[in-house]
Design a protein around this motif. Structure first.
Motif, PDB file in Angstrom:
ATOM      1  N   GLY A   3     -48.309  54.805 -51.413  1.00 55.06           N
ATOM      2  CA  GLY A   3     -49.284  55.061 -52.431  1.00 55.06           C
ATOM      3  C   GLY A   3     -48.593  55.996 -53.752  1.00 55.06           C
ATOM      4  O   GLY A   3     -49.199  55.852 -54.888  1.00 55.06           O
ATOM      5  N   THR A  50     -50.435  45.440 -59.926  1.00 57.24           N
ATOM      6  CA  THR A  50     -50.955  46.457 -59.387  1.00 57.24           C
ATOM      7  C   THR A  50     -50.674  46.642 -57.767  1.00 57.24           C
ATOM      8  O   THR A  50     -50.323  45.441 -57.398  1.00 57.24           O
ATOM      9  CB  THR A  50     -52.541  46.886 -59.460  1.00 57.24           C
ATOM     10  OG1 THR A  50     -53.219  45.759 -58.995  1.00 57.24           O
ATOM     11  CG2 THR A  50     -52.542  46.784 -60.999  1.00 57.24           C
ATOM     12  N   GLY A  51     -50.897  47.769 -57.167  1.00 62.02           N
ATOM     13  CA  GLY A  51     -50.592  47.802 -55.519  1.00 62.02           C
ATOM     14  C   GLY A  51     -49.182  47.317 -55.200  1.00 62.02           C
ATOM     15  O   GLY A  51     -48.369  47.695 -55.938  1.00 62.02           O
ATOM     16  N   ARG A  69     -49.415  53.744 -56.573  1.00 62.51           N
ATOM     17  CA  ARG A  69     -50.675  53.905 -56.767  1.00 62.51           C
ATOM     18  C   ARG A  69     -50.984  54.726 -58.154  1.00 62.51           C
ATOM     19  O   ARG A  69     -51.788  54.672 -58.970  1.00 62.51           O
ATOM     20  CB  ARG A  69     -51.796  54.362 -55.793  1.00 62.51           C
ATOM     21  CG  ARG A  69     -53.192  54.310 -56.088  1.00 62.51           C
ATOM     22  CD  ARG A  69     -54.174  54.739 -54.938  1.00 62.51           C
ATOM     23  NE  ARG A  69     -53.975  53.854 -53.929  1.00 62.51           N
ATOM     24  CZ  ARG A  69     -53.416  53.788 -52.606  1.00 62.51           C
ATOM     25  NH1 ARG A  69     -52.930  55.081 -52.322  1.00 62.51           N
ATOM     26  NH2 ARG A  69     -53.655  52.898 -51.878  1.00 62.51           N
ATOM     27  N   GLN A 113     -57.855  59.556 -56.190  1.00 62.33           N
ATOM     28  CA  GLN A 113     -56.313  59.551 -56.085  1.00 62.33           C
ATOM     29  C   GLN A 113     -55.729  60.762 -55.202  1.00 62.33           C
ATOM     30  O   GLN A 113     -54.979  60.661 -54.472  1.00 62.33           O
ATOM     31  CB  GLN A 113     -55.720  59.482 -57.370  1.00 62.33           C
ATOM     32  CG  GLN A 113     -54.139  59.477 -57.574  1.00 62.33           C
ATOM     33  CD  GLN A 113     -53.359  58.578 -56.701  1.00 62.33           C
ATOM     34  OE1 GLN A 113     -53.920  57.471 -56.411  1.00 62.33           O
ATOM     35  NE2 GLN A 113     -52.503  59.056 -55.981  1.00 62.33           N
TER      36      GLN A 113
END
Length: 601
Positions: free
Chosen positions: A69, A370-371, A73, A301
């Motif tokens: 992440g 994304t991701g 992210r 986050q």
């Protein structure tokens, strides 16, 4: 002042309810002349495994907190929410929400020396359901998180070739829409064009074209199954003996990603157009600070990046020496984690700037993925078109594997420590067997994510099975520690370990700011659940209901255990009312204590 009916020692004037009031280290309450709690903790240390070296613990915590992440992210959320301006709410949420919770869990685990289930016998037995909820959440995470590593492993194996397979449109899995704009021929990018990297990811690795969605997942990919089997084998032999072995493995898995990040950062900075990506990443949009969703994203986050609530920090800290400086550890590891996220943004966006330069498009068009898609499509495509592409592909996907392995070690250790501490008479001498059974359960639980529609399952679990559930768990944990166990008692525990008590800033955060922070994020998520979409598939409404049911299946353990505890605990209605009154008095004392602190400052 100590907390409501769950204080770990009997004092005159404090409510005492059979079955609820437990002495630390004694199930029947403190006897006259009993040893101080700190000495009892030191005696327990003799029978508990500890880290071989302090650096083993630090690397394990850093390896847990710094995961996949941080690479995909944070950069995406940062540029989506105002670029450089996003760093303001991110820092504020870290200081007043994330880091205090991180510190609290390390201190709890180190003092009480128990995993996420049995620790509640010493803090507040009625909240023991939190421990069971944490274990279920960790199993859900293991069921999809390791599948993402299986994708990375597939890419790694595919990288051992002179020409990376996602660079051309001449493969068996390619369609007529495949367009390689990096080729020497003049090609035009149309609305229907698909890059070879995207087709390799969707049609060869995931094979989502063979599934119609969550109601028709299709068969199981045997290639991904083998990749996942190998990953779980590595995980088993890394954690089967406890922190003595995993503490050595993290010397590689926790440090290797930083070496690769540095190499990729230097390489990305030398690419043409890199400056465009950096500018897009950091260019501040101050108007974004007025939007509530930006602050929600910042809070979410930092919370999911530091990772309280998964039982890992409790487990890892429980193997520390009693007087270890967990305060310093919390500051060091959380700072390293946040800085890693920030630097990862440069690694990603220098390459996105290069992609935009090659496509002759804006960075915003390139950064749509994304991701995992950001790593497996966009970044993989950029690497494939660099000089020495094979080398950079190999080290990049090795980095993703090591980032994921650390977090898997940690998540499973949270479950293992929790269960072994709760049932020592059954599993304390059979750790290897228990770990094997746990790995098998996780592997079987991952089969749905290995199907042709497995990517849809991964997305569903990532959004619903863990997010709101773990937020709820940590909110209740913070309330139980600060208001039931008592913030003063908790600070006294910290003073026994470190020689100094937490200051007013930490007390205010634990009592008020951090719980509000968690409640704010949870309510924001529940009031505006994400509309899920992956590739060309829009998730139907019933999948949202299913997602909430999966998330609730873990949290429901908390009220179920509370009801169970109230039923099996002897006592009259008057005693129950006395407990509620005692809690009211505890709350009043905590409010008065905090009010005095605030007035003083």
């Amino acid at each position: 002042m100590t907390g409501f009916p769950c204080i770990p020692q009997v004092k005159p004037g404090i409510c005492s309810v059979p079955g609820f009031l437990l002495a630390a280290g004694s199930p029947s309450g403190a006897a006259p002349g009993a040893l101080p709690r700190g000495q009892q903790q030191l005696m327990e240390l003799e029978d508990r495994e500890t880290w071989s070296k302090k650096i083993d613990f630090l690397l394990s915590v850093i390896g847990y907190a710094v995961d996949l992440g941080n690479v995909w992210r944070f950069p995406y959320i940062c540029y989506q929410n105002g670029g450089g301006a996003f760093l303001i709410p991110y820092t504020i949420m870290a200081i007043f929400g994330g880091i205090p919770l991180f510190y609290m869990e390390l201190a709890l685990g180190q003092y009480h020396r128990n995993g996420c289930i049995s620790i509640w016998r010493k803090i507040c037995p009625i909240f023991k359901g939190i421990g069971f909820a944490i274990c279920i959440i960790d199993l859900y995470v293991a069921s999809y998180y390791n599948t993402i590593m299986a994708w990375a492993f597939y890419y790694l194996v595919s990288s051992f070739t002179t020409e990376l397979p996602w660079t051309s449109c001449t493969n068996a899995w390619n369609t007529g829409n495949c367009t390689n704009y990096f080729s020497k021929d003049n090609v035009s990018w149309t609305l229907y064009s698909i890059s070879p990297a995207e087709e390799f990811y969707t049609r060869q690795v995931l094979q989502v074209h063979r599934s119609n969605g969550l109601d028709d997942l299709g068969g199981i990919s045997w290639q991904l199954t083998l990749c996942l089997l190998l990953i779980f084998t590595i995980v088993y032999f890394s954690i089967w003996k406890g922190v003595k072995t995993s503490g050595k493995v993290v010397w590689v898995t926790a440090t290797f990603p930083y070496i690769i990040l540095f190499i990729l950062l230097v390489r990305g900075a030398t690419l043409p157009g890199a400056w465009r990506g950096v500018l897009y990443y950091l260019k501040p949009d101050w108007q974004k600070l007025l939007a509530t969703e930006v602050w929600v994203d910042a809070a979410a986050q930092i919370f999911f990046s530091l990772g309280p609530g998964f039982g890992v920090l409790l487990a890892y800290a429980s193997y520390n020496k009693f007087h270890n400086n967990c305060y310093q550890d919390a500051l060091v590891t959380s700072t390293v984690n946040c800085m890693t996220s920030f630097v990862s943004g440069f690694v990603i966006f220098t390459v996105l700037g290069y992609m935009a330069e090659m496509r002759n498009e804006d960075v915003s068009e390139v950064a749509k993925d994304t991701g995992p898609s950001l790593l497996f499509i966009t970044y993989a495509e950029a690497i494939a078109n660099m000089p020495a592409s094979t080398f950079f592909a190999i080290i990049f996907f090795l980095m993703l594997l090591t980032l994921g392995l650390d977090s898997t070690f940690a998540g499973l250790e949270g479950v293992i420590t929790g269960v072994l501490d709760e049932f020592p008479h059954v599993w304390s001498k059979r750790r290897e067997l228990f770990v094997l059974g746990l790995i098998i359960i996780c592997f079987l639980g991952s089969l749905a994510t290995l199907t042709f529609g497995g990517a849809y399952v991964v997305k569903l679990f990532e959004e619903y099975a863990t997010g709101p559930a773990v937020l709820t768990v940590v909110f209740l944990e913070a309330v139980a520690v600060a208001w039931f166990y008592g913030i003063t008692q908790f600070c006294n525990d910290v003073k026994e370990m470190l020689g100094f008590a937490p200051g007013w800033y930490w007390r205010v955060c634990w009592v008020a700011i951090s719980p509000i922070f968690l409640l704010f994020v949870t309510c924001s998520f529940l009031s505006n659940p994400p509309e899920l979409r992956l590739f060309d598939y829009n998730y139907p409404y019933w999948t949202t209901v299913l997602g909430y049911c999966i998330g609730t299946s873990s949290v429901i353990c908390i009220p179920i255990y509370m009801v169970y505890r109230l039923i099996v605990t002897p006592g009259t209605l008057k005693e129950v009312s006395s407990r509620l009154c005692c809690f009211y008095l505890t709350v009043r004392k905590e409010v008065i204590s905090i009010s005095i602190i605030l007035q003083f400052f």
